[in-house]
Each structure stands twice: as C-alpha cells, then as structure tokens.
Design an enzyme around this catalytic site. Sequence first.
Site, mmCIF file in Angstrom:
data_model
loop_
_atom_site.group_PDB
_atom_site.id
_atom_site.type_symbol
_atom_site.label_atom_id
_atom_site.label_comp_id
_atom_site.label_asym_id
_atom_site.label_seq_id
_atom_site.Cartn_x
_atom_site.Cartn_y
_atom_site.Cartn_z
ATOM 1 C CB SER A 1 62.874 -28.232 -20.488
ATOM 2 O OG SER A 1 61.937 -28.290 -19.454
ATOM 3 C CB SER B 1 64.535 -29.698 -10.739
ATOM 4 O OG SER B 1 63.840 -28.509 -10.964
ATOM 5 C CD GLN C 1 65.839 -23.431 -15.081
ATOM 6 O OE1 GLN C 1 64.858 -24.048 -15.520
ATOM 7 N NE2 GLN C 1 65.723 -22.362 -14.354
ATOM 8 N N GLY C 2 69.804 -26.607 -15.466
ATOM 9 C CA GLY C 2 69.986 -27.726 -14.535
ATOM 10 C C GLY C 2 69.847 -27.270 -13.089
ATOM 11 C CD GLU D 1 61.867 -21.135 -15.238
ATOM 12 O OE1 GLU D 1 62.720 -21.031 -14.348
ATOM 13 O OE2 GLU D 1 61.415 -22.220 -15.626
HETATM 14 C C1 LIG Z 1 57.142 -28.730 -17.821
HETATM 15 C C2 LIG Z 1 58.243 -28.618 -16.804
HETATM 16 C C3 LIG Z 1 59.490 -28.223 -17.219
HETATM 17 C C4 LIG Z 1 60.523 -28.112 -16.280
HETATM 18 N N1 LIG Z 1 61.760 -27.762 -16.744
HETATM 19 C C5 LIG Z 1 62.779 -27.680 -15.862
HETATM 20 C C6 LIG Z 1 64.089 -27.375 -16.329
HETATM 21 O O1 LIG Z 1 64.321 -27.168 -17.511
HETATM 22 N N2 LIG Z 1 65.086 -27.331 -15.433
HETATM 23 C C7 LIG Z 1 64.877 -27.543 -14.099
HETATM 24 O O2 LIG Z 1 65.836 -27.440 -13.330
HETATM 25 N N3 LIG Z 1 63.646 -27.858 -13.615
HETATM 26 C C8 LIG Z 1 62.595 -27.933 -14.478
HETATM 27 N N4 LIG Z 1 61.339 -28.259 -14.021
HETATM 28 C C9 LIG Z 1 61.166 -28.608 -12.597
HETATM 29 C C10 LIG Z 1 60.384 -27.584 -11.790
HETATM 30 O O3 LIG Z 1 61.150 -26.450 -11.527
HETATM 31 C C11 LIG Z 1 59.946 -28.311 -10.497
HETATM 32 O O4 LIG Z 1 59.032 -29.324 -10.899
HETATM 33 C C12 LIG Z 1 59.273 -27.381 -9.513
HETATM 34 O O5 LIG Z 1 60.209 -26.488 -8.964
HETATM 35 C C13 LIG Z 1 58.576 -28.170 -8.368
HETATM 36 O O6 LIG Z 1 59.462 -29.067 -7.770
HETATM 37 P P1 LIG Z 1 59.095 -30.636 -7.610
HETATM 38 O O7 LIG Z 1 58.616 -31.146 -8.928
HETATM 39 O O8 LIG Z 1 60.275 -31.311 -6.973
HETATM 40 O O9 LIG Z 1 57.851 -30.708 -6.632
HETATM 41 P P2 LIG Z 1 57.841 -30.602 -5.008
HETATM 42 O O10 LIG Z 1 58.736 -29.501 -4.589
HETATM 43 O O11 LIG Z 1 58.133 -31.985 -4.508
HETATM 44 O O12 LIG Z 1 56.363 -30.208 -4.761
HETATM 45 C C14 LIG Z 1 55.278 -31.152 -4.874
HETATM 46 C C15 LIG Z 1 54.001 -30.441 -4.445
HETATM 47 O O13 LIG Z 1 54.105 -29.997 -3.080
HETATM 48 C C16 LIG Z 1 53.865 -28.604 -2.976
HETATM 49 N N5 LIG Z 1 54.741 -28.003 -1.962
HETATM 50 C C17 LIG Z 1 56.059 -28.254 -1.761
HETATM 51 N N6 LIG Z 1 56.546 -27.482 -0.757
HETATM 52 C C18 LIG Z 1 55.492 -26.710 -0.317
HETATM 53 C C19 LIG Z 1 55.346 -25.676 0.672
HETATM 54 N N7 LIG Z 1 56.369 -25.278 1.420
HETATM 55 N N8 LIG Z 1 54.131 -25.112 0.805
HETATM 56 C C20 LIG Z 1 53.072 -25.476 0.044
HETATM 57 N N9 LIG Z 1 53.149 -26.443 -0.903
HETATM 58 C C21 LIG Z 1 54.342 -27.040 -1.094
HETATM 59 C C22 LIG Z 1 54.183 -28.044 -4.369
HETATM 60 O O14 LIG Z 1 53.493 -26.842 -4.642
HETATM 61 C C23 LIG Z 1 53.702 -29.162 -5.278
HETATM 62 O O15 LIG Z 1 52.318 -29.061 -5.485
HETATM 63 C C24 LIG Z 1 60.288 -28.386 -14.910
HETATM 64 C C25 LIG Z 1 59.011 -28.780 -14.496
HETATM 65 C C26 LIG Z 1 57.998 -28.901 -15.428
HETATM 66 C C27 LIG Z 1 56.648 -29.334 -14.947
#
Ligand SMILES: Cc1cc2nc3c(=O)[nH]c(=O)nc-3n(C[C@H](O)[C@H](O)[C@H](O)COP(=O)(O)OP(=O)(O)OC[C@H]3O[C@@H](n4cnc5c(N)ncnc54)[C@H](O)[C@@H]3O)c2cc1C
Length: 402
Positions: A159, A127, A124-125, A242
């Site tokens: 992932s 993020s 899944q692409g 998901e």
């Molecule tokens: C094990 C794992 C597998 C994954 N696999 C995939 C995958 O296969 N494909 C893919 O595309 N993505 C994948 N992801 C990515 C995942 O979807 C993102 O990590 C997730 O959407 C959060 O985005 P971020 O990491 O950029 O954090 P951010 O968006 O930068 O958030 C950081 C922190 O700030 C908080 N925050 C941000 N905005 C707000 C708001 N408006 N209000 C309150 N709090 C806020 C968040 O809750 C978090 O605690 C994976 C992540 C993990 C951990």
Amino acid sequence: MDLRYGEKYEAFRAEVRAFLEGWPLQGDEAKLPEQEQQALFRRRGIERGFVYRHVPVEYGGSGGEPDVILDQILQEEYAGSGAPGNLLTQGAAMLAPTLLEMGTEAQKQRFVPKALTGEEIWCQGYSEPGAGSDLASLSSRAELVGDEWVIHGHKIWTSGAEKSDWMFGLFRTEPDAAKHAGISYLLIDMKSPGIDVRPLREMTGGALFNEVFFDGVRTPAENVVGQRGQGWQVSRATLKHERNMIGNPNQTRHMFEELVALARKGDGNAGPGLSDPHVRQRLAELEGYLLSQEYTAKRILSATARGELEDVMLPMMMMKLHGTNLRRGLSDAGFDWIGADGLRELLDEEQVPYAAGTPGAWTARMMSAIAIAIAGGASNIQRNIIGERGLGLPRDLRAPKG
Ligand SMILES: Cc1cc2nc3c(=O)[nH]c(=O)nc-3n(C[C@H](O)[C@H](O)[C@H](O)COP(=O)(O)OP(=O)(O)OC[C@H]3O[C@@H](n4cnc5c(N)ncnc54)[C@H](O)[C@@H]3O)c2cc1C
C-alpha cells in the site's frame, strides 16, 4: 453501567474538544494544500500534547506520561471530527512504535520524528506472491556485501509504495537457517537504484497498492532493525500495532451514525427508510454488534489501565476480526439501501476516493470492507490464532510448520 472516565479525564476531553474546534481550518489556512494542513495539525497537536502524546520529545512527540485512558480519549475525539484523519499512517502508527521498542538510538533519532510529522512517508514490504498468510516462507533475499545489504526479490500488495520515501520490509538474510529464523527487518530508501514500483488496479477503481521489484538494491548495513536474522520477532511488534489500528471501534461508530442518517433520508422516498421494519431490525442488530465491540474495547482498556493485561496481542486479534465483520455488515446495509445509485457512481473512476455522504462512498466502503478483512492477516488466520492461543484448540493441520 457508568462508562465515563472520571472528572480529571473528562476535563482533558473538554480541552481536546476546544482544540478540535479550530478544524477544519478557516480563512487563508483553509486554502493550503491538504498535506500542509495535515502537517500543521500534527505540529500544533504535538505542541499541545494531543498528538503522539507519549512519544518522547527527543523523537518528535509530546513526551507525556504513559496513560492509556488519555490516548483513548484522543482517539475517540479525533474520530468523526473535522481534524485531518491520517494520523495513523504506516510510518507513524507502525514503524515509529517498532523503532521506539527495538531500534538503535541512531535509528530512533533519524527516522521517528519525520515519520510522525509525515515529512517522510513509509510503506510496509512484507507480503510476496507466494508468502501472505504464510509470511515466513518469503523468498526476497538480502546479502551483506561489505557494509551494505544487496537486495533481490518481489513484494506485492504494498500500500502506498508509489508515494513512499522509505520501506520497512522483511528479507531472507540467512538462507540456511530455519524458516522463521533466517529473516531480517530492513529499512530501504525507495529512491534507491534498482527499485521498480508497478501499480495494481483495485476493484474500487483506485490503485492504492503496488508490486515492488528489487534488482540489486543497496541499503546500508546499519539499516537492519533488531538483530540480523531476528526480523520475525521485530515484525510481530509492527503487526500488533497494525491490528490495533484496524480494530479500533471509533470509526465504526461514526459509520453506524451515517447509516442511521441514510435510513432517515429514506423516509423522504430515497430508498427504504426507518419506517420499514426490516431496516429497523437490521440497524438494531448492527448496533448490538457495535455495542459489544465498544464494550470489549472498554474492558481491554480497563484491564490495560489497571496493569492486568500485559499481552494485548490476542485481544487485538479479536478486535480486528470483530471490527472488520462489523464494517462489512454496516457497509453492506448502506450499499443495499442506496440501490442503483451506488452502481452508477461506481463506474465513475474519476471520483475515487468518493466524498462521504455520496452513494459512491457506500459502494467504495462495501468493497474496502472486503479488503480490510484480508489486510494485516485474513480473518481465517485470525480465527485460527484465537482458537489455538485463546481457546487452546489443537493446531490447524493445514498450517505451515515453522
Ligand atoms: C487492502 C490491503 C492492503 C494491504 N497492504 C499491504 C501492505 O502495505 N504491505 C504488505 O506487505 N501487505 C499488504 N497486504 C497484504 C496482506 O497482508 C495479505 O493479503 C494477507 O496477509 C493475506 O495473504 P494473501 O493475500 O497471500 O492470501 P493467502 O495467504 O494466499 O490466503 C488466501 C485465503 O486462504 C486462507 N488461508 C490461508 N492459509 C490458511 C490457513 N492456514 N487456515 C485457514 N485459512 C487459510 C486465507 O484466510 C485467505 O482467505 C494488503 C492486503 C490488502 C487486502
């Protein structure tokens, strides 16, 4: 409260249990490589109507009538059985239902059967480094040149990208449109020239996700799912599946049972055991949360079966939030009770992933419970949406405008 599903359904459960007695495989079949055993399980399960039950036969499923209770029984019986546990891959559990709902006939025929059998593995692409919770601000772009999309950009946390054959991903195709309106959902062959997959090391020691770079990658024009520029709506369909996958309480029940077994072992002097009142109190508290998760799942199931719940999005978010909190509670308890053994095994990167029942398994679970609360939308984001859409609270002031 009688939580049985009735005679007809319990008869189905007995058939499923009899089928599952053949797993894990015995004799020569047990020597087959893991992937072949999994393929065998899927093929036999599809023939019997126990795997991908309601996917139409022409797309590789069993072609059963929709019945949420039969699906529920299958999930309950598979969890914790000796059957291969990877039926809900990104291809089978997320892409296939999305294509069945929104794909063209050609896309359904070409991609769904192989996603179900696992013959083609999907990642899944979504993020990007600057677009996670605020996914609509993604900037990887695709331009239609002749009959091909030409893609440039950078995805992250992908992932399984290192072993995937295909990616379903979101790309900006209309740079002048409003944020949510300018995105398309594309299917991309991971062997295409211009794709570079770089692994990211996790704190568990494993490397299950990656960065993916696109430099002029080409995919045919017909590999867009839904309308051009409407990828946001298509991605919502995938995310619904998901969260459903992550919030499922059956695995959590199994983890709770392992935790009780760990506590019992403690009475033989392997850490604090059931005779310790603090251990009993912690287990009672966790079981309370587990029961509330199970009963909520049953209430959602009953409402869906009666046709009273058309939009499961919000309940699924609640299940995801509650389920990931619970997993964290269970794995923290396991980690606390195995003590120093968990830290020792953690240093042994060769063993990742750890076998169930070993101290390392509790350490890895504790770490992955943190990760799973972020994957598929972080808990804070789930709380925001539940607060706004479920409770009618005012919109989060910090949330990006669409
Ligand atoms: C094990 C794992 C597998 C994954 N696999 C995939 C995958 O296969 N494909 C893919 O595309 N993505 C994948 N992801 C990515 C995942 O979807 C993102 O990590 C997730 O959407 C959060 O985005 P971020 O990491 O950029 O954090 P951010 O968006 O930068 O958030 C950081 C922190 O700030 C908080 N925050 C941000 N905005 C707000 C708001 N408006 N209000 C309150 N709090 C806020 C968040 O809750 C978090 O605690 C994976 C992540 C993990 C951990």
